[in-house]
Design an enzyme around this catalytic site. Structure first.
Site, PDB file in Angstrom:
ATOM      1  N   ASP A  23       0.906  -1.157   0.000  1.00 54.91           N
ATOM      2  CA  ASP A  23       0.000   0.000   0.000  1.00 54.91           C
ATOM      3  C   ASP A  23       0.936   1.196   0.000  1.00 54.91           C
ATOM      4  O   ASP A  23       1.550   1.513   1.021  1.00 54.91           O
ATOM      5  CB  ASP A  23      -0.892   0.010   1.248  1.00 54.91           C
ATOM      6  CG  ASP A  23      -1.896   1.148   1.189  1.00 54.91           C
ATOM      7  OD1 ASP A  23      -1.539   2.226   0.657  1.00 54.91           O
ATOM      8  OD2 ASP A  23      -3.029   0.982   1.660  1.00 54.91           O
ATOM      9  N   HIS A  24       1.075   1.824  -1.161  1.00 52.42           N
ATOM     10  CA  HIS A  24       2.167   2.798  -1.274  1.00 52.42           C
ATOM     11  C   HIS A  24       1.981   4.005  -0.347  1.00 52.42           C
ATOM     12  O   HIS A  24       2.931   4.719  -0.074  1.00 52.42           O
ATOM     13  CB  HIS A  24       2.393   3.218  -2.727  1.00 52.42           C
ATOM     14  CG  HIS A  24       1.304   4.042  -3.311  1.00 52.42           C
ATOM     15  ND1 HIS A  24       0.202   3.499  -3.897  1.00 52.42           N
ATOM     16  CD2 HIS A  24       1.155   5.371  -3.377  1.00 52.42           C
ATOM     17  CE1 HIS A  24      -0.580   4.465  -4.303  1.00 52.42           C
ATOM     18  NE2 HIS A  24      -0.039   5.615  -4.014  1.00 52.42           N
ATOM     19  N   HIS A  37      -6.091   2.506   1.449  1.00 53.94           N
ATOM     20  CA  HIS A  37      -5.304   3.691   1.816  1.00 53.94           C
ATOM     21  C   HIS A  37      -5.870   4.445   3.037  1.00 53.94           C
ATOM     22  O   HIS A  37      -5.150   4.731   3.990  1.00 53.94           O
ATOM     23  CB  HIS A  37      -5.223   4.669   0.645  1.00 53.94           C
ATOM     24  CG  HIS A  37      -4.714   4.059  -0.624  1.00 53.94           C
ATOM     25  ND1 HIS A  37      -3.629   3.214  -0.660  1.00 53.94           N
ATOM     26  CD2 HIS A  37      -5.123   4.162  -1.910  1.00 53.94           C
ATOM     27  CE1 HIS A  37      -3.410   2.829  -1.907  1.00 53.94           C
ATOM     28  NE2 HIS A  37      -4.306   3.395  -2.678  1.00 53.94           N
TER      29      HIS A  37
END
Ligand code: NAD
Length: 484
Positions: A177-178, A240
């Site tokens: 999950d950047h 996110h």
């Protein structure tokens, strides 16, 4: 301040989908930047594996072009691009068939760190994991990196976890999950757990509410068909925004170690209350002056998919009972802006005249556009005229604080890829965490499907539907304005 480059051992990193959009925009330019920073040791290699037929040289050209497109001119040069290109190889492979697998098996070394990045559509994650295992490509220490989306509901996420678990142990699986790789997100943990100032106040007694906004200006253009089956809740909130909520709300872990951190995040997800209909606002952007609308990109003219969602979320635990977390995300909004706002309570009693106004401290954690934090504190307005109070920011914009070195701060993907090579899972989601997130998300989606709720239409370039503003107004609160 000089950024510190931690050496890593030599590696072979295979990028499945090495010719795709994500690889070209983020992964390969990111690896080039790490190469320039001296973090790609002697002999470390990057192997592109995708469906198209390419020679090594063609792939090197494709990567060089991507670097020219996505790395700013001042941070690249022809000589280092050429040196980096020598580390690149390519194998044409079919994730669903046998083509290419023995060639890949011959190429990938067993005596270095092996990492396999699944930068392909989610429908191929299971196929690739199974074939890596079948062709005995991956050793016991090998790592796999799995992109989002990780399932579309609890059932599919469980099935995917089970397929991956057939071939890999949990400590080999890096669900990316950047958002977790962003500098500010990690700084949120530093601010909370490396200072005595905040943690004693970090609870329902002192915090009035928290806002988490991830606003995008882009439309769903080009991804209409995918997005229509997903929507903002699945595409953004389940991963996110939930991760940001968890890091804001979690208890201090006993140490900064992967399982200690992920255990605490999991406890937060499990403490989330179900969200009643009146605490959910869904929206879909209407037509702009050129007639471009959400529906224009959907295959379904009657699509009820939300391109915007706002939620009021309650956490049932001692720390947070009574302090709502308001989440909001959407496309085609006024500006591109992601931030977490921690709104402290007003002082219990004001000793100043009424016209001094009411003031509250606000901590803003900005993820984009310019990463940084600011804390608004109340001081006396300078000059004569009595005790007038004014809120001023204690600003910590990274670009200012770090000077020219700020540009050397690795981008989220760079950092996360290096964490994979180092074998550090702290900033990756564990299987049970993802499943817990879906367990909370699924009933919310089922709820609006059963009720047949229609998303509210909102104007492109606005802050979303009016009702989203009301979600806070009715609690006598206000969203932070979405601004550039
Ligand atoms: P893309 O369609 O641009 O690229 C897909 C890649 O997969 C191509 O290299 C293609 O050759 C390869 N491929 C397709 N079928 C194959 C097969 N049968 N065998 C071998 N290779 C095959 O997709 P993308 O946008 O790069 O996205 C990749 C993944 O990353 C997806 O899971 C996506 O959800 C995720 N993701 C993408 C972005 C982004 O910005 N593009 C952002 C977040 C997550």
């Amino acid at each position: 301040m000089v950024s510190r480059v931690i050496p890593v051992e030599s590696f072979d990193l295979v990028i499945f989908g090495g010719t795709g959009d994500l690889a070209r925009r983020k992964i390969l330019p990111g690896l080039y930047r790490r190469f320039c920073a001296g973090q790609m040791p002697e002999g470390a290699r990057v192997i592109g594996a995708a469906r198209a037929d390419h020679t090594d040289d063609e792939f090197r050209k494709l990567v060089a072009d991507s670097i020219k497109e996505f790395v700013p001119a001042g941070r690249r040069d022809a000589a280092t691009i050429k040196d980096f290109a020598e580390r690149l190889h390519y194998v044409s492979i079919d994730a669903r068939g046998d083509k290419g697998w023995s060639a890949l098996a011959k190429l990938v070394r067993k005596d270095v760190i092996q990492a396999f990045y699944f930068s392909v559509g989610p429908g191929l994650f299971g196929d690739i994991a199974t074939r890596l295992h079948k062709h005995k490509l991956a050793g016991n220490e090998a790592r796999i990196v799995v992109e989002k989306p990780f399932g579309r509901d609890l059932e599919s996420a469980k099935a995917l976890n089970a397929v991956l678990a057939d071939s890999f142990d949990e400590n080999q699986i890096y669900r990316i999950d950047h958002y977790l790789g962003k500098e500010t997100v990690q700084n949120l943990m530093a601010v909370r757990f490396a200072n005595v100032l905040f943690e004693p106040l970090w609870n329902a007694q002192y915090i009035d509410h928290v806002q988490i906004t991830v606003a995008e200006t882009v439309s769903v253009e080009g991804r209409g068909a995918y997005y229509d089956k997903s929507g903002a809740m699945r595409d953004m909130v389940q991963n996110h925004l939930m991760q940001l909520l968890c890091l804001t709300a979690m208890e201090p872990p006993s140490k900064f170690d992967p399982d200690a951190v992920r255990d605490e995040k999991l406890k937060v997800i499990r403490a989330l209350d179900p969200v009643p209909a009146e605490n959910i606002v869904r929206g879909q952007y209407g037509a702009d002056k050129d007639g471009d609308s959400y529906i224009a990109h959907s295959e379904n003219p009657a699509s009820k998919t939300e391109s915007f969602i706002a939620l009021k979320v309650d956490i049932s635990n001692w720390r947070w009972k009574g302090t709502p977390f308001y989440l909001r995300t959407g496309k085609r909004l006024k500006a591109r802006m992601s931030e977490i706002i921690v709104h402290f309570k007003e002082t219990p009693h004001s000793i100043f005249e009424e016209d001094a106004g009411s003031h509250a401290n606000v901590l803003t954690i900005r993820l984009q556009p310019d990463e940084g934090m600011d804390l608004r504190v109340t001081i006396k307005e300078p000059g004569p005229g009595g005790m007038r109070l004014v809120d001023v920011p204690l600003d910590m914009t990274f670009a200012d604080a770090l000077g020219p070195d700020a540009e050397d701060v690795p981008d989220a993907y760079e950092r996360l890829i290096m964490d994979v090579i180092r074998g550090n899972q702290t900033l990756f989601m564990r299987g049970d965490e993802v499943e817990a997130a879906w367990s909370w998300t699924d009933p919310i989606i089922e709820g609006w499907q059963q009720r047949g709720d229609q998303p509210k239409t909102y104007e492109p370039g606005s802050s979303g539907p009016e009702d989203a503003l009301m979600l806070l107004h009715r609690d006598a609160r206000r969203w932070r304005e979405i601004r550039k």
